[in-house]
Design a protein around this motif. Structure first.
Motif, mmCIF file in Angstrom:
data_model
loop_
_atom_site.group_PDB
_atom_site.id
_atom_site.type_symbol
_atom_site.label_atom_id
_atom_site.label_comp_id
_atom_site.label_asym_id
_atom_site.label_seq_id
_atom_site.Cartn_x
_atom_site.Cartn_y
_atom_site.Cartn_z
ATOM 1 N N PRO A 192 34.807 20.083 44.852
ATOM 2 C CA PRO A 192 36.105 20.576 45.318
ATOM 3 C C PRO A 192 36.001 22.061 45.690
ATOM 4 O O PRO A 192 35.176 22.791 45.142
ATOM 5 N N GLY A 193 36.851 22.511 46.567
ATOM 6 C CA GLY A 193 36.791 23.880 47.060
ATOM 7 C C GLY A 193 37.002 24.931 45.989
ATOM 8 O O GLY A 193 36.461 26.025 46.062
ATOM 9 N N SER A 194 37.756 24.646 44.955
ATOM 10 C CA SER A 194 38.051 25.636 43.916
ATOM 11 C C SER A 194 37.078 25.558 42.739
ATOM 12 O O SER A 194 37.272 26.257 41.753
ATOM 13 N N PHE A 195 36.043 24.747 42.836
ATOM 14 C CA PHE A 195 35.133 24.561 41.703
ATOM 15 C C PHE A 195 34.423 25.862 41.337
ATOM 16 O O PHE A 195 34.411 26.270 40.181
ATOM 17 N N SER A 196 33.819 26.528 42.304
ATOM 18 C CA SER A 196 33.075 27.753 41.994
ATOM 19 C C SER A 196 34.017 28.849 41.497
ATOM 20 O O SER A 196 33.677 29.616 40.597
ATOM 21 N N ALA A 197 35.216 28.926 42.061
ATOM 22 C CA ALA A 197 36.184 29.927 41.598
ATOM 23 C C ALA A 197 36.609 29.637 40.159
ATOM 24 O O ALA A 197 36.743 30.562 39.347
ATOM 25 N N ASN A 198 36.779 28.361 39.826
ATOM 26 C CA ASN A 198 37.156 27.993 38.459
ATOM 27 C C ASN A 198 36.048 28.310 37.469
ATOM 28 O O ASN A 198 36.309 28.764 36.352
ATOM 29 N N VAL A 199 34.801 28.061 37.869
ATOM 30 C CA VAL A 199 33.666 28.351 36.980
ATOM 31 C C VAL A 199 33.570 29.848 36.732
ATOM 32 O O VAL A 199 33.400 30.296 35.587
ATOM 33 N N LEU A 200 33.677 30.638 37.778
ATOM 34 C CA LEU A 200 33.598 32.090 37.620
ATOM 35 C C LEU A 200 34.752 32.630 36.777
ATOM 36 O O LEU A 200 34.564 33.531 35.948
ATOM 37 N N ARG A 201 35.946 32.086 36.951
ATOM 38 C CA ARG A 201 37.090 32.509 36.158
ATOM 39 C C ARG A 201 36.889 32.177 34.686
ATOM 40 O O ARG A 201 37.177 32.989 33.800
ATOM 41 N N GLU A 202 36.350 30.996 34.402
ATOM 42 C CA GLU A 202 36.095 30.596 33.015
ATOM 43 C C GLU A 202 35.039 31.489 32.371
ATOM 44 O O GLU A 202 35.175 31.881 31.205
ATOM 45 N N ILE A 203 34.014 31.828 33.117
ATOM 46 C CA ILE A 203 32.982 32.734 32.584
ATOM 47 C C ILE A 203 33.591 34.090 32.276
ATOM 48 O O ILE A 203 33.342 34.684 31.214
ATOM 49 N N ARG A 204 34.417 34.598 33.167
ATOM 50 C CA ARG A 204 35.066 35.889 32.965
ATOM 51 C C ARG A 204 35.981 35.862 31.742
ATOM 52 O O ARG A 204 35.988 36.790 30.924
ATOM 53 N N LEU A 205 36.734 34.795 31.576
ATOM 54 C CA LEU A 205 37.637 34.680 30.424
ATOM 55 C C LEU A 205 36.875 34.598 29.112
ATOM 56 O O LEU A 205 37.272 35.191 28.109
ATOM 57 N N ARG A 206 35.789 33.871 29.109
ATOM 58 C CA ARG A 206 35.017 33.746 27.865
ATOM 59 C C ARG A 206 34.340 35.055 27.498
ATOM 60 O O ARG A 206 34.206 35.373 26.317
ATOM 61 N N ARG A 207 33.889 35.803 28.477
ATOM 62 C CA ARG A 207 33.265 37.100 28.181
ATOM 63 C C ARG A 207 34.279 38.069 27.597
ATOM 64 O O ARG A 207 33.999 38.758 26.624
ATOM 65 N N THR A 208 35.447 38.153 28.170
ATOM 66 C CA THR A 208 36.457 39.076 27.651
ATOM 67 C C THR A 208 37.022 38.590 26.325
ATOM 68 O O THR A 208 37.378 39.391 25.476
ATOM 69 N N GLY A 209 37.090 37.288 26.117
ATOM 70 C CA GLY A 209 37.593 36.753 24.853
ATOM 71 C C GLY A 209 36.653 37.043 23.706
ATOM 72 O O GLY A 209 37.080 37.273 22.586
ATOM 73 N N ALA A 210 35.347 37.048 23.944
ATOM 74 C CA ALA A 210 34.378 37.306 22.882
ATOM 75 C C ALA A 210 34.416 38.767 22.444
ATOM 76 O O ALA A 210 34.186 39.079 21.287
ATOM 77 N N LYS A 211 34.755 39.685 23.356
ATOM 78 C CA LYS A 211 34.774 41.105 23.019
ATOM 79 C C LYS A 211 36.064 41.504 22.327
ATOM 80 O O LYS A 211 36.102 42.454 21.580
#
Length: 105
Positions: free
Chosen positions: A22-41
């Protein structure tokens, strides 16, 4: 399953190629990575405090403090007058001085 039939299925799957995402797949993956990085800090609250207390250094310090208190407190109170403490609690009824003379012989 027969081997020739299996080989034909494998060849067919190789020729099909990778399905389109789907067109939003890569955007969703990048958003999830960004959220997990900020959540861990930004961990805060009672749960992170509990996890910090469960580290081996904190456990060892807690056990050593408990051991020191367990050894020193009874040693410090050993010199006090135990009859006075027993009288304060009303346990003197079990002493030999309060029993009739014939019961404990």
């Amino acid at each position: 399953m027969k081997k020739p039939h299996f080989d034909e299925l494998l060849a067919e799957c190789q020729g099909a190629g990778i399905p389109a995402l789907p067109g939003s797949f890569s955007a969703n993956v990048l958003r999830e990575i960004r959220l997990r990085r900020t959540g861990a800090k930004n961990e805060s609250g009672w749960f992170s405090l509990l996890l910090a207390c469960l580290r081996p250094g904190m456990v060892a310090a807690s056990l050593s403090i408990a051991l020191v208190v367990g050894v020193l407190v009874p040693g410090l109170t050993r010199g006090t007058d135990s009859s006075m403490a027993a009288d304060g609690l009303g346990l003197n009824v079990f002493s030999t001085s309060h029993m009739p003379s014939g019961l404990l012989k």
